[in-house]
Design a protein around this motif. Sequence first.
Motif, short mmCIF file in Angstrom:
data_model
loop_
_atom_site.label_atom_id
_atom_site.label_comp_id
_atom_site.label_asym_id
_atom_site.label_seq_id
_atom_site.Cartn_x
_atom_site.Cartn_y
_atom_site.Cartn_z
N GLY A 102 0.86 -1.18 0.00
CA GLY A 102 0.00 0.00 0.00
C GLY A 102 0.90 1.23 0.00
O GLY A 102 1.59 1.49 0.98
N SER A 103 0.90 1.95 -1.09
CA SER A 103 1.78 3.11 -1.22
C SER A 103 1.13 4.37 -0.66
O SER A 103 -0.08 4.59 -0.85
CB SER A 103 2.13 3.34 -2.70
N THR A 124 1.90 0.27 3.88
CA THR A 124 1.54 -1.07 4.32
C THR A 124 2.25 -2.09 3.43
O THR A 124 2.27 -1.92 2.20
CB THR A 124 0.02 -1.31 4.21
N THR A 125 2.82 -3.12 4.02
CA THR A 125 3.42 -4.19 3.23
C THR A 125 3.05 -5.53 3.84
O THR A 125 3.26 -5.77 5.03
CB THR A 125 4.96 -4.08 3.17
N MET A 126 2.46 -6.39 3.03
CA MET A 126 2.10 -7.74 3.46
C MET A 126 2.77 -8.75 2.54
O MET A 126 2.76 -8.58 1.31
CB MET A 126 0.59 -7.95 3.44
N LEU A 127 3.33 -9.77 3.12
CA LEU A 127 3.95 -10.86 2.37
C LEU A 127 2.97 -12.03 2.32
O LEU A 127 2.63 -12.61 3.36
CB LEU A 127 5.26 -11.27 3.05
N LEU A 128 2.50 -12.33 1.12
CA LEU A 128 1.53 -13.42 0.92
C LEU A 128 2.25 -14.64 0.39
O LEU A 128 2.89 -14.58 -0.66
CB LEU A 128 0.44 -12.97 -0.07
N ASP A 199 -2.41 2.53 -4.36
CA ASP A 199 -2.26 3.79 -3.62
C ASP A 199 -3.58 4.17 -2.95
O ASP A 199 -4.58 3.45 -3.03
CB ASP A 199 -1.75 4.92 -4.53
N PHE A 200 -3.60 5.30 -2.25
CA PHE A 200 -4.77 5.70 -1.47
C PHE A 200 -6.03 5.79 -2.33
O PHE A 200 -7.07 5.23 -2.00
CB PHE A 200 -4.53 7.07 -0.82
N THR A 201 -5.94 6.52 -3.44
CA THR A 201 -7.11 6.74 -4.29
C THR A 201 -7.61 5.43 -4.88
O THR A 201 -8.82 5.17 -4.94
CB THR A 201 -6.79 7.74 -5.40
N ALA A 297 -6.55 0.58 -10.11
CA ALA A 297 -5.90 0.81 -8.82
C ALA A 297 -4.54 0.15 -8.72
O ALA A 297 -3.66 0.62 -8.01
CB ALA A 297 -6.80 0.29 -7.69
N LEU A 298 -4.36 -0.98 -9.44
CA LEU A 298 -3.18 -1.82 -9.23
C LEU A 298 -2.02 -1.49 -10.15
O LEU A 298 -2.21 -1.16 -11.32
CB LEU A 298 -3.56 -3.29 -9.42
N THR A 299 -0.83 -1.60 -9.59
CA THR A 299 0.39 -1.68 -10.38
C THR A 299 0.98 -3.05 -10.07
O THR A 299 1.13 -3.43 -8.90
CB THR A 299 1.39 -0.58 -9.98
N THR A 300 1.30 -3.81 -11.10
CA THR A 300 1.78 -5.17 -10.91
C THR A 300 3.13 -5.37 -11.59
O THR A 300 3.58 -4.52 -12.37
CB THR A 300 0.80 -6.20 -11.52
N ASP A 301 3.76 -6.50 -11.31
CA ASP A 301 4.93 -6.89 -12.10
C ASP A 301 4.43 -7.44 -13.43
O ASP A 301 3.24 -7.77 -13.56
CB ASP A 301 5.73 -7.96 -11.34
#
Length: 378
Positions: A102-103, A124-128, A199-201, A297-301
């Motif tokens: 979460g940026s 926020t950073t979560m490792l799944l 990100d927030f938005t 909303a997403l930025t991915t690899d």
Amino acid sequence: MDDQTSGPAARESGARDSRRSRRHAGPADSGFMTRRRVVAISAASLSVLAIAGAAGLWAAYNRLNHNIKTVDIHTESGTGGAVGGNTVPAAARDAMNVLLIGSDSRDGANGQYGDRNSGARSDTTMLLHVAADRKSATVASIPRDTMVQLPGCAQPDGTESKPQSAMFNAAYSIGGAACTVKTVESISGLTIDHVLVVDFTGFKDLVDAMGGVPVTLDKPVNDPDSHLNLPAGTTVVNGEQALAFVRARHNLGDGSDIGRMSRQQQFLNAALDTLSSNGTLDDPKKLYKVLDAATKALTTDPGLGSLNKLADFATDLKQVPRQNITYLTVPWQWYQPDPNRVQLASKAQELFDAMRTDTAVPADVLALSAKQGEQTAS
């Protein structure tokens, strides 16, 4: 004997009867022609609708695909499946490690949440970790205030940062998602397969597209800093309220970053429940709305950088029984030089090793995480 029905006169009479028959065709004949015309028009119309429908679906697919932004994480981490000599067992090679970030970027519409010149860090950073057999998963939050040794990372201006001791969330401000991935790989010995950044938005818009998410509070909260004002009990929050709920520090818990993380995990679990239960997955109109918000909303690899790849990823996650998802915080301890910071505890490596070997999280790690969560919950 002469045949009186033959000859020119008879032929002329027959011709007149034939012309009269064509001019005054009966109802049965005209109905047959009408039915043929209706069938032909209907078939043509259905063909046009089918083509239009296919074109519409293709256009919608392209719109969703175009929404997705990607960032290359592997040119920065470059681990190729092993970090620090820690090889991955063959039985664990189909497992997945995904970093959820979460940026707190203040660019564009996010500027309303703080100083536009403050840069971006990982709020926020979560490792799944998703098990190879897709029968279990682990979600481990990494405290953003954790003091770690950051590796050298490529920076936006093309230069390389120097390795340094800093808070974990500084990695994102130095080199974005790629540097955060490299840092996690460095401190854990894991290989990160994919990354998802919101990100927030984007977070707000996604919650709104879902129709809100229910959250439950033991007591009412009125936090002027986050503008969160909710009664005790269960409330379905909209995007703005949801963002305040997962970011609030004051008047919820002990005001620490550690205290927020269990709340963020609870919200993630509630959001997954909502998607499964509110009919979104069975309603094309609702589903498209959520997919449109999610892909924006997403930025991915690049490995998740298309609608098809995201769909495959979602299918993998859907196989995991909800009751087999374990939520915890990476074990930590107070950082002696600064009481406002933490550092990884020795038990953290036990958690990372369990992920690397695709085995169950040790019971003592779970117990420590639960105890630390209780300490910061009130």
